[in-house]
Design an enzyme around this catalytic site. Structure first.
Site, PDB file in Angstrom:
ATOM      1  N   GLU A   1      -3.773   6.881   9.839  1.00 58.10           N
ATOM      2  CA  GLU A   1      -3.283   6.241   8.824  1.00 58.10           C
ATOM      3  C   GLU A   1      -3.400   6.975   7.205  1.00 58.10           C
ATOM      4  O   GLU A   1      -4.611   7.544   7.112  1.00 58.10           O
ATOM      5  CB  GLU A   1      -3.823   4.719   8.661  1.00 58.10           C
ATOM      6  CG  GLU A   1      -3.119   3.827   7.311  1.00 58.10           C
ATOM      7  CD  GLU A   1      -3.932   2.663   6.984  1.00 58.10           C
ATOM      8  OE1 GLU A   1      -2.995   1.757   7.179  1.00 58.10           O
ATOM      9  OE2 GLU A   1      -4.923   2.306   7.095  1.00 58.10           O
TER      10      GLU A   1
ATOM     11  N   LYS B   1       4.047  -0.227   5.647  1.00 60.32           N
ATOM     12  CA  LYS B   1       2.983  -1.333   6.043  1.00 60.32           C
ATOM     13  C   LYS B   1       3.447  -2.600   5.148  1.00 60.32           C
ATOM     14  O   LYS B   1       3.619  -2.567   4.039  1.00 60.32           O
ATOM     15  CB  LYS B   1       1.687  -1.080   5.483  1.00 60.32           C
ATOM     16  CG  LYS B   1       0.526  -1.871   5.943  1.00 60.32           C
ATOM     17  CD  LYS B   1      -0.987  -1.205   5.745  1.00 60.32           C
ATOM     18  CE  LYS B   1      -2.084  -2.049   5.970  1.00 60.32           C
ATOM     19  NZ  LYS B   1      -3.279  -1.689   5.942  1.00 60.32           N
TER      20      LYS B   1
ATOM     21  N   CYS C   1      -2.862  -0.002  10.856  1.00 63.45           N
ATOM     22  CA  CYS C   1      -4.373  -0.879  10.744  1.00 63.45           C
ATOM     23  C   CYS C   1      -4.007  -2.195  10.727  1.00 63.45           C
ATOM     24  O   CYS C   1      -3.779  -2.641  12.010  1.00 63.45           O
ATOM     25  CB  CYS C   1      -4.562  -0.551   9.209  1.00 63.45           C
ATOM     26  SG  CYS C   1      -6.245  -0.814   8.780  1.00 63.45           S
TER      27      CYS C   1
END
Length: 319
Positions: free
Chosen positions: A48, A139, A173
């Site tokens: 990430e 995200k 994540c």
């Protein structure tokens, strides 16, 4: 079906960025893509926001202080070094994917022009073996202090991609903890799940096996690394961040789980490098015999999911 028809070689790169230096970090990424290609990989994955780095300073330099000159200086540097795809920053990575005929999943801090060019999104970029950018997933919800640095994304990148005989999708994540985000990818035929992480063994150990068991898929969790010595003198507040950090800021935790939840690669603690594994699609088919969450075990007559995959924009112009 011969073994070559139902196996695939994949690579996972656990690496430290050249922290807050986009060009140098991308050069390192391109080198690893070449190494993965030489190792026979048809897919290689990075952690990430490995380009140009995860905002570890937020919890170490009083990141929540309003109107802090230090935080403004750090954020200014982060914006400067973030990836703008429209400016061609990933052209070298795309070329590396093309020359090695390998798909790439790369975590970047993105500052997209379609949102003005001055906000950062935690993005997972998928590049296909032809060197084309196939998707960019921003995200959905930055976690905790990440919201001081990153903006909220949208569903546009909740898509899957072919890596015959597999179909893979990617989440960033803690998105991997979101049941509906996972379900979106399952519904699109995912049987190889990719989870990107900033880097900690405690992040990946349980969730990697859990997703494998829930989805009856292979799961590749790939993390970054960061050491106190990786903090550059050119970073505003560098000494403050060093004083507040352990020698190993990010410990990695890259690992691969099989569809039955067993380890293909156990979590890798603190070591940097390329890990190569061969995945057998037959194991997916074996595990789907008694449980397939989007197939014979799904009940769309009872519960269904609605997903908005439109790219969010502030304005729509009619000229």
């Amino acid at each position: 079906m011969s073994p070559v028809d139902h196996t695939q070689v994949v690579g996972a790169v656990q690496m430290a960025p050249v922290f807050l230096d986009r060009a140098a970090t991308l050069a390192k990424v391109e080198n690893y893509i070449d190494r993965a290609g030489e190792s026979g990989c048809k897919l290689v994955v990075f952690g990430e926001t490995v380009v140009p780095g995860y905002p570890f300073w937020l919890g170490r330099t009083d990141g929540a202080r309003f109107n802090s000159s230090l935080q403004r200086d750090i954020h200014s540097l982060y914006l400067q070094e973030a990836v703008q795809i429209e400016a061609g920053h990933l052209d070298g990575v795309c070329e590396a994917a093309r020359r090695n005929h390998i798909s790439v999943v790369l975590g970047v801090a993105e500052r997209p022009l379609d949102r003005g060019g001055h906000s950062i999104y935690c993005s997972a970029v998928t590049i296909n073996a032809l060197g084309d950018i196939a998707s960019v997933h921003r995200k959905l919800t930055p976690t905790y202090e990440e919201r001081l640095s990153w903006a909220s994304g949208d569903g546009h990148g909740l898509v899957t991609h072919a890596l015959p005989p597999f179909t893979f999708g990617t989440l960033n994540c803690w998105e991997n903890w979101m049941p509906l985000s996972r379900t979106t990818l399952y519904a699109e035929g995912e049987d190889l799940h990719i989870a990107l992480w900033p880097g900690d063994v405690s992040d990946t150990t349980d969730i990697t096996r859990f997703i494998a068991l829930e989805s009856r898929s292979y799961v590749i969790s790939v993390s970054g690394l960061l050491r106190r010595d990786d903090i550059p003198d050119t970073m505003p507040g560098a000494e403050m961040m060093r004083e507040a950090s352990d020698e190993q800021i990010s410990t990695g935790g890259t690992c691969i789980a099989a569809p039955d939840g067993s380890w293909v690669v156990e979590p890798i603690d603190s070591d940097e490098g390329l890990t190569v594994a061969t995945l057998d699609h037959g194991e997916v088919r074996r595990e789907r015999q008694n449980f397939d969450p989007a197939g014979h075990y799904g009940r769309p007559d009872v519960t269904r999911l609605v997903v908005d995959r439109r790219r969010q924009k502030l304005a729509t112009f009619t000229d």
